[in-house]
Motif scaffolding. Structure first.
Motif, short mmCIF file in Angstrom:
data_model
loop_
_atom_site.label_atom_id
_atom_site.label_comp_id
_atom_site.label_asym_id
_atom_site.label_seq_id
_atom_site.Cartn_x
_atom_site.Cartn_y
_atom_site.Cartn_z
N GLY A 241 -3.09 0.75 -8.15
CA GLY A 241 -2.64 0.27 -7.26
C GLY A 241 -3.86 0.14 -5.94
N TYR A 242 -5.30 0.75 -6.69
CA TYR A 242 -6.32 0.93 -5.67
C TYR A 242 -6.78 -0.37 -4.85
N ARG A 243 -6.47 -1.76 -5.51
CA ARG A 243 -7.02 -3.20 -5.12
C ARG A 243 -5.57 -2.71 -3.61
N ARG A 244 -4.43 -2.78 -3.70
CA ARG A 244 -3.98 -3.03 -2.77
C ARG A 244 -4.02 -1.96 -1.57
N LYS B 22 -6.55 -1.29 -0.59
CA LYS B 22 -8.07 -1.81 0.18
C LYS B 22 -7.21 -3.34 1.66
N ARG B 23 -6.34 -2.98 1.40
CA ARG B 23 -5.77 -4.59 1.84
C ARG B 23 -4.71 -3.25 3.21
N GLU C 287 -10.20 4.86 0.64
CA GLU C 287 -9.46 4.99 -0.91
C GLU C 287 -10.23 6.01 -1.56
N GLY D 234 0.78 -1.15 -0.48
CA GLY D 234 0.30 -0.15 0.19
C GLY D 234 1.03 1.41 0.05
N ARG E 174 -16.53 -5.95 6.10
CA ARG E 174 -15.98 -6.17 5.01
C ARG E 174 -15.19 -7.45 5.21
N HIS E 175 -14.18 -7.83 5.76
CA HIS E 175 -13.86 -9.48 6.12
C HIS E 175 -14.65 -10.52 6.39
N ARG F 231 -15.30 -2.29 8.12
CA ARG F 231 -13.93 -3.29 8.01
C ARG F 231 -14.71 -4.75 8.71
N HIS G 70 -1.35 1.47 6.68
CA HIS G 70 -0.24 0.41 6.02
C HIS G 70 1.16 0.06 5.87
#
Length: 413
Positions: free
Chosen positions: A386-389, A391-392, A277, A214, A410-411, A407, A328
């Protein structure tokens, strides 16, 4: 000052470390332009002046994360004072070499040493994070710090250029060094608010903070963002010169910073729910789109308005970026993570300035505004890729209080 900002300073020590941070980061906006003004006045060599300024920026980009990494491990006081003394000694060498006409290589060596200057803004933000971590006040604190940054960039160059042109050439860089010394030593004398070092956690973290996927996205995006800033500065000066009003460039660029300052102050009053994000990506897109009107400028008043509007997207994006770093980067590497973003900006500024200068020489100032437009497009592309990164988050980091529940849902899903 609005009540959310007043409430920030209810905690003991906050006013003192904020004031010290303001003084300590003034050299960020004073030193580079001060060196350019000093060298150009003493030697008339603008090429040398620009190269020395770029050397300081690149040296700081290399040394900054390493200094901050040591700060995370050993604490602000033990690291910042020696690093600042190295930077100050190098600054004295630069002033002497410039005044007495010593060989150019001495000037470059001195500028490399000046690059050891610590990222004072990251140090102050780390103190806010230690104080208000996991609370809505941290968003307000980051907003306040963004406003302070813009205040420095509005007044720093004016002070530096004004002193060097009206008093003596070395006055601007000399005052910048004084600000650095007073700010850092005052800040590091405040032990009660100093974040606790994490020597064992740092070892367990397994190397540099930049290994975080991230953070890599954020830093890469801010290289492109820095290119926007560097190019806009250079092209605006050239455009004002072409219009026959070179002195107005400082006022126009001050309006660019003022737009960011206003937006940052308002942004800090807002309370957001949900993940940051999407707001971050929207801010990056807004910065890119705001560069398009600059391609159409025909006079300085239109340019001033366009830059003020463009500045409105800067501070909110920077504030959201700091929130994402919280997610991150492991807590034990927070200062280093913040400094990596500053490093990305510094590298981008150097690249953008150089590219803009080349385009201006080849095609004129108006064509130069194509450089920040292209840089904005690159920032958007990196942001989407890089948006998916983003979100982690890092293990054990759940964001702010408002984001934590979302979160978790979502998890589970």
């Amino acid at each position: 000052m609005p009540s959310p900002y007043r409430a920030l300073f209810a905690a003991p020590g906050t006013k003192a470390f904020s004031a010290a941070g303001l003084l300590g980061r003034m050299p960020l906006s004073m030193m580079g332009i001060g060196v350019v003004t000093m060298i150009s006045q003493l030697t008339g060599r603008y090429g040398l002046a620009g190269a020395l300024s770029a050397t300081i920026a690149l040296a700081a980009a290399v040394a900054g994360p390493q200094v901050s990494r040591l700060v995370d491990q050993y604490g602000q006081r033990r690291v910042l004072r020696p690093a600042t003394l190295i930077s100050l000694a190098a600054g004295v060498l630069l002033l002497l070499a410039a005044h007495y006409g010593w060989p150019d290589w001495v000037l470059f060596v001195a500028c490399v040493g000046i690059g050891c200057v610590p990222s004072v803004g990251s140090m102050v933000r780390a103190r806010w994070a230690a104080l208000y971590r996991g609370t809505p006040q941290l968003h307000t604190a980051y907003s306040f710090e963004s406003v302070v940054d813009e205040v420095c960039f509005i007044f720093g160059p004016i002070i530096s250029i004004g002193l060097s042109t009206t008093w003596f050439p070395e006055a601007g860089p000399l005052l910048a060094g004084c600000f650095l010394a007073v700010g850092v030593f005052w800040l590091t004398s405040q032990r009660a608010t100093e974040p606790e070092p994490h020597p064992r956690d740092r070892d367990a973290a397994g190397g540099s903070a930049i290994r975080s996927p991230g953070l890599q996205v954020l830093v890469t995006t801010f290289v492109a963002t820095g290119a926007i800033f560097g190019a806009v500065d250079v092209v605006t000066v050239a455009f004002a010169d072409e219009q026959g009003h070179k002195g107005a460039a400082s006022l126009v660029l001050a309006l660019y910073a003022a737009g960011s300052c206003v937006a940052g102050a308002v942004f800090g009053l807002l309370r957001f729910k949900g993940a940051p994000e999407p707001r971050w990506l929207l801010g990056v897109c807004a910065m890119a789109v705001s560069m398009i009107p600059l391609l159409l400028v025909g006079n300085l008043p239109f340019l001033a308005v366009a830059l003020f509007v463009a500045g409105l997207s800067i501070a909110p994006t920077m504030i959201t970026t700091m929130s994402l770093i919280e997610e991150h980067v492991p807590r034990a590497q927070l200062t280093e993570g913040m400094t990596w973003v500053s490093t990305g900006l510094a590298v981008g500024v150097a690249l953008g300035s150089s590219a803009a200068g080349w385009v201006i020489d080849a095609a004129g100032a108006r064509a130069g505004y194509g450089v920040p437009a292209v840089a904005g497009a690159v920032a958007v592309a990196v942001g989407f890729l890089g948006y998916r990164r983003l979100k982690r988050p890092a293990p054990g980091r759940g964001g702010t209080v408002e984001q934590h529940g979302e979160r978790e849902e979502r998890h589970v899903a």
